[in-house]
Design a protein around this motif. Sequence first.
Motif, PDB file in Angstrom:
ATOM      1  N   VAL A  95       0.843  -1.127   0.033  1.00 33.23           N
ATOM      2  CA  VAL A  95      -0.006  -0.117  -0.045  1.00 33.23           C
ATOM      3  C   VAL A  95       0.858   1.359  -0.289  1.00 33.23           C
ATOM      4  O   VAL A  95       0.746   2.186  -0.830  1.00 33.23           O
ATOM      5  CB  VAL A  95      -0.754  -0.010   1.407  1.00 33.23           C
ATOM      6  N   SER A  96       1.920   0.965   0.886  1.00 34.21           N
ATOM      7  CA  SER A  96       2.806   2.542   0.877  1.00 34.21           C
ATOM      8  C   SER A  96       3.670   2.550  -0.405  1.00 34.21           C
ATOM      9  O   SER A  96       3.922   3.734  -0.686  1.00 34.21           O
ATOM     10  CB  SER A  96       3.923   2.223   2.096  1.00 34.21           C
ATOM     11  N   ILE A  97       3.722   1.487  -1.153  1.00 35.12           N
ATOM     12  CA  ILE A  97       4.639   1.734  -2.382  1.00 35.12           C
ATOM     13  C   ILE A  97       3.730   2.396  -3.216  1.00 35.12           C
ATOM     14  O   ILE A  97       4.229   3.234  -4.078  1.00 35.12           O
ATOM     15  CB  ILE A  97       5.035   0.135  -2.900  1.00 35.12           C
ATOM     16  N   VAL A  98       2.567   1.985  -3.357  1.00 35.88           N
ATOM     17  CA  VAL A  98       1.453   2.617  -4.359  1.00 35.88           C
ATOM     18  C   VAL A  98       1.256   3.925  -4.314  1.00 35.88           C
ATOM     19  O   VAL A  98       1.336   4.546  -5.176  1.00 35.88           O
ATOM     20  CB  VAL A  98       0.032   1.714  -4.413  1.00 35.88           C
ATOM     21  N   LEU A  99       1.216   4.041  -2.817  1.00 32.63           N
ATOM     22  CA  LEU A  99       0.968   5.732  -2.449  1.00 32.63           C
ATOM     23  C   LEU A  99       2.094   6.340  -2.975  1.00 32.63           C
ATOM     24  O   LEU A  99       1.940   7.644  -3.293  1.00 32.63           O
ATOM     25  CB  LEU A  99       0.678   5.727  -1.110  1.00 32.63           C
ATOM     26  N   ARG A 100       3.343   5.884  -2.384  1.00 31.12           N
ATOM     27  CA  ARG A 100       4.585   6.621  -3.000  1.00 31.12           C
ATOM     28  C   ARG A 100       4.749   6.810  -4.296  1.00 31.12           C
ATOM     29  O   ARG A 100       5.221   7.877  -4.946  1.00 31.12           O
ATOM     30  CB  ARG A 100       5.700   5.991  -2.140  1.00 31.12           C
ATOM     31  N   LEU A 101       4.342   5.922  -5.273  1.00 30.89           N
ATOM     32  CA  LEU A 101       4.459   6.016  -6.635  1.00 30.89           C
ATOM     33  C   LEU A 101       3.521   7.046  -7.154  1.00 30.89           C
ATOM     34  O   LEU A 101       3.975   8.035  -8.013  1.00 30.89           O
ATOM     35  CB  LEU A 101       4.352   4.665  -7.299  1.00 30.89           C
ATOM     36  N   GLY A 102       2.472   7.061  -6.577  1.00 31.86           N
ATOM     37  CA  GLY A 102       1.465   8.119  -6.895  1.00 31.86           C
ATOM     38  C   GLY A 102       2.254   9.545  -6.501  1.00 31.86           C
ATOM     39  O   GLY A 102       1.761  10.435  -7.295  1.00 31.86           O
ATOM     40  N   GLN A 103       2.382   9.574  -5.584  1.00 34.55           N
ATOM     41  CA  GLN A 103       3.061  10.986  -4.818  1.00 34.55           C
ATOM     42  C   GLN A 103       4.161  11.305  -5.746  1.00 34.55           C
ATOM     43  O   GLN A 103       4.388  12.526  -5.851  1.00 34.55           O
ATOM     44  CB  GLN A 103       3.383  10.774  -3.462  1.00 34.55           C
ATOM     45  N   ALA A 104       4.881  10.401  -6.554  1.00 32.63           N
ATOM     46  CA  ALA A 104       5.971  10.764  -7.319  1.00 32.63           C
ATOM     47  C   ALA A 104       5.247  10.884  -8.869  1.00 32.63           C
ATOM     48  O   ALA A 104       6.346  10.902  -9.649  1.00 32.63           O
ATOM     49  CB  ALA A 104       6.856   9.682  -7.349  1.00 32.63           C
TER      50      ALA A 104
END
Length: 1375
Positions: free
Chosen positions: A1162-1171
């Motif tokens: 979940v954190s990975i997907v969120l960080r990718l979106g933030q990027a």
Amino acid sequence: MNSGNILVAAQLSTLYPSSNAVSLVLQTERRNLPLPPPNTDTDSSSEHASYSSIFHTPHTGTILLRVIHGGLILELVSLSTDVPPIRFVFPSAVLPAPAIFAWGEKELHILAVTSSGSLFRLVLPTVNSTRLWHDPLPKQWSREYLIKNVSESFYGVVQVQGLLCVAIGLTNGSLIRIEAEHIGDDNFHDLWAEHVYSPSSFLGTLTAYLPSLQSSSTAGSEILSVASRPQPTELGHIWTLSRDRTLRLWTAKGGCVASKALSLSGKASSGDSYVVSNGIKSELLGAEPRNLLRIFGNGGDDETTYAVAFTPTPSYPQSGGYFQLVATNSDQMREVQTIECSAASVYCHLQDFIINDDCLYTLWERQGSSMTERTRLNIAASGGSDYAIWETATYGEETDLTPTYLDELLHSPGSLTDKFMAAVLRPGVFSPLTLRTAIEQYTDACLSVSGPHPPPQLTSSHSTIAENIAVVVGCTVTLMRDPQTGALQHDQYWNALKRDWEGFVARCREVERSARWPLGLGKGKSRDEVIVIERERVGVYVKEDLPLTVHRYLSDSLPVEPHFAVLDILWTLCDKIGHEALQNLETRIVDILHQEIAFSIVDIIQDQAQRFNFKATLDEPSEASIIARLQGIEDLDAAVRIILDLVAGFEQEVKREEDEVELLLPSSRSDWTTALSASYIATTVHARYDICIVLVTLLFFLANDLQEWDPSLVEEVFAVFRGLAMIRSVARQPAADTGGEQDTSDELLTTDDVIARMSNMHVSRNHARFIPTFPLLHRLAAQSGETTELPGAAHRFLDATGMLQSTSPARVTQFEALFCERLRLLGYYEVARDMLAWLPRTPGVVFIAACLHINTGRAEDAAQLMEKVAGSFGHDSGLSLEDAETLASILPGAVLFDSEFTFYIHASAIFKSNGLTQQEVSFIRLALSVAPRDVDTSELWFGLIRGYIDLGFYEDAYSAIIATLYDSVKRECISQLVYRMCEESAIEQLMTFNFATFSAEIEDALAFKARNTDPRARPFYSRILYTWYTRRGDHRNAARTMYQRARKLQENAAQSTDVIALMEEQLEAYLLAINSLSLLTTKCAWIVTQAPSSALIDAESHKRRRLSKNIPDSTFTGDKQDSEIVNLSNIKYDYTLLSARLWLIRRDPALLSAADVLLSPVSIVLRLGQANQFDMAMATAQSLDVDMSELFTTLTSQCLRLSRNPDTVLQEDTSDWLLTDNVSSWPGSPADRGWRYLRVTLERHDSAETDYKYSKTALETILSSDRSSPPPPWLVHSLEENHHEYLIRTSLRYDIIESALEHTLSLLRKANTALSRAPQKTASVTWLPYTLIDQVLAASAQNELTARGQRLRTELQTEVSNRVKRMQKMSRFAV
């Protein structure tokens, strides 16, 4: 012909390097002592002794006392043991003569008087005879007494009478007697009492406080020598001899109680100065203090004491002086007899003399070398001059590097530098101290003329003296060009280099001449052993053997015994031939013996004599005279055999009782005694060689008559000459460069040693030690272990070598072979090669040569020789008995091998022990080729395969594995082959091997390494195993291997410093596993592997099937790990998760320090979106089954920002959504493309399965951002189509009443349209959210609406009213 005596000596710097000595500095109570003057003698070294003496007791052995460095250092050297020397550094020069005394078997006392007026007593422990002075020293080991009646700078002659008395003779004739009233210990110093006696008072007068004793002295009364009876004795009398030849007797109580002026011999020179004493005219002796007086007793009941005084006659042409024997009874002295010295002492200088066993031994300095004479004292003779028979002993014939000798040396072929190096390094020519002193002087001289930029050779350091000489000498000589022609001036260069070397040799000769200056005589352990002491050498006076005696007689042209008459003739023949012709003849003889003798030795001699034209060098009268004298020999054959017995025979020793006792005790042979034996061996071998060479000359002279001789006699002459030449060559070999610096480790010290050294500040005891580099002959003699006195020890050594027992030069005895093998084992490879060149190529010699080739790195040549030797074994070898014995003597167990098979095994073992694998393998193959059928050859096959593997011959190793019949060897060697091929990166070749039925062993070996080695360390066994499985179509095991590699990499990530590289390799492993499983059908795309550790399980949210859950726990042991099934989707999941993590870590390395939860799916997907990596984020979320609500929230926010402030968004990284090829091709502004991208992604990822939650999320994000801006129509339309009610409720929640009225009105109209199309019977089942509609109407009533809103409310109310009426009507009709 009487056997005489000879001197043999050993160089101290060879045996006892100065760097090995322990140095102790003595402190003094005197202050402001002047510095010692520098050494101005350039021809000597400070290490040369100025005084030396010998001390011997059964407990301590023989000890040499030396005063060196101008008297500042006193050194003790043990000649009986190998204990390192000890040195005492005095504050001022030590006066001659210090002395050593034993205090029982516990201590040694050294008493020494210094020029500053101090008397030192040094106490050394000797409890342990093997360590002597290296035991811990007592607390008060150094005790000083300040002499009161001398100035702080005086000179006198010191005589230490014993432990309790010291006498000092002064230049004014007075005598100071210092007696110990009490000997101190660890708590108290010595108590001494001084008495000063003057020769003018007969009864003596105590003058303790004379103002100046030396100022009133006269030349005649100056004391030159002081002596007393040797210890042990109770007689405390002192005898002195003054310059006026007055012998005085001094007692402890009466002082000078008697004096006698020695009478002058008529042979005394009249040219010297005289003094008058009591009307008697006396000749003055030289002012230099010398050993001119000795005292001894007759023993038994005779109380007479005898004094022997020497008077030199330097200008007398018939002798060097005379001795006078004076008898002393009570206080009466009378001359007994006068002993004239021999004619050999003319112009010689007496250095010392002693009386030993009624024999008078004298030591003369004759032209810089030592000469010793002996005569028996006839005490019974009364008065007058006694004619003495003197026996003279000098050193044997020694090589002197004169310019003439050096010129002759350069006539032989070879390098100039090598010839000079061999000459100066020859044992016995120059000592290491001489070479070091000479090279230091040479270097200083070169530096003084080299200017500011000297050659680097002059300033660099060197490990050995030989290297230093080779590098430095001649380094200033350069090859120049002719200024006119430009040609290289080689002649000038070689002449200059030769002069440079000659200059260095001249320096060495001068220093060595000083080193060999005689100092004194001493008594050894046996009653008749006399030790000769020089500045840098210590020798002994020993008996000549018969070859030395004969050689001396022949050299001095003295008549020899009749059975040696032929030698006298041959000596004359050699003199007539000339030195140059004799050298040419010797060269031809050596060449003959270095070749294989394929013809009769007589024929060879005749051929060489004809080629050499031997008799042409003689004139006819000389030739006729020689022939006539030879014809006068009755039996020439017997005479030649007598000479052979002389040069090849040894004297029979008479065993003594002492020898039998020594056999029961441990060997006490010291390096010094070994060096004496080696020196004696070299001397006698040289004499025997000279005698033998003249015997060979006889054969060439009588070459035409040799057909009548016994051929065996001629062969024996050459065989003996060969043996002597070989030993002579060995005796000339210098010290090998095996010595060097050796650190003395403190681990060898006991606790008591450390405490003692710290308390006494003996820091110098822990220093770098240098191993002495002994000559080859010394090392060979040391191995013999003989302790017999000379010449017996030398004869035993020569007899043990067996080198003189051969009877033919065409054969090799076992002794000769063993001698060469001994040299090889000692590491003297070049010498062993030279010795083998003398011998014919018999199997034994060939075997030694093969071993020598192995030692020198010529493995191929060694293998060829070994193969030749192999034919010498077995029943059909055809070896002669002598060759068989020779070959057996150098083999293990001194037994011949029974077949070629056993020899091949032995040869392979030799090559194996020397690390020569290729030759080892070659001989193993030969052994297998001739192996008997009933012999177990498994070890040979194992060695063969291992050798092939070590050599990198993998195909041969594979073939051998297949060929061997031993399965155990196959299984053991397969893993070795696989591992080595992997380590050497021969993977492609490994994959080509089939291994037949042993594939499982290969896989097990590789799997073991893959499990237990670091997956990042080369070789990569997991990759190799993957390749193995893939090449064989086993894709499931290939996938499992890569998956396990990925797991292992993940386990090592915590300890790794390069996590990114580790994750890249892990990704690669996952990808390879995916590729392998993708080659299988869907049902078969799975693997079984061990369950991961708990840490990895917690980190993974993906569920997998555990096999062991369906199996009872009792089936497995407690330490058995669970297994699980991993299918293709699981691996893809892991790959996607790791890929996303890697991308984020590369973008932000700070994530490496974050907790694992920050890198959850979940954190990975969120960080990718933030990027702004929306494509990647959505693909990752879909693969990882992660909710994308937050992702669409972020995307919608970005679209809103694009609509409001596009420049800000475009400055960010939009490469993964706005700048892709597809999105960039869309028309419109960036905001239009952004909203379109959102619409496309919603259409792709949002559906009824997700309940259109992503569209809802987008709508709520828009409304939350700005209620005044209407949502995109396509979004509203999508929700109206699929979630109309949600749209109404959302509008109400965000208080957008008009939108709620509009959406409600759209809902009613949509429902009415559907109602009109539906059948009348089912129209009543339609449903509308009337409650929601009521809420909308109620909300619109509570809010102030615009005109449009009012209109929409009215329309909604109308539509609702019409809908209700219509439904009621339809309900009635339905009824």
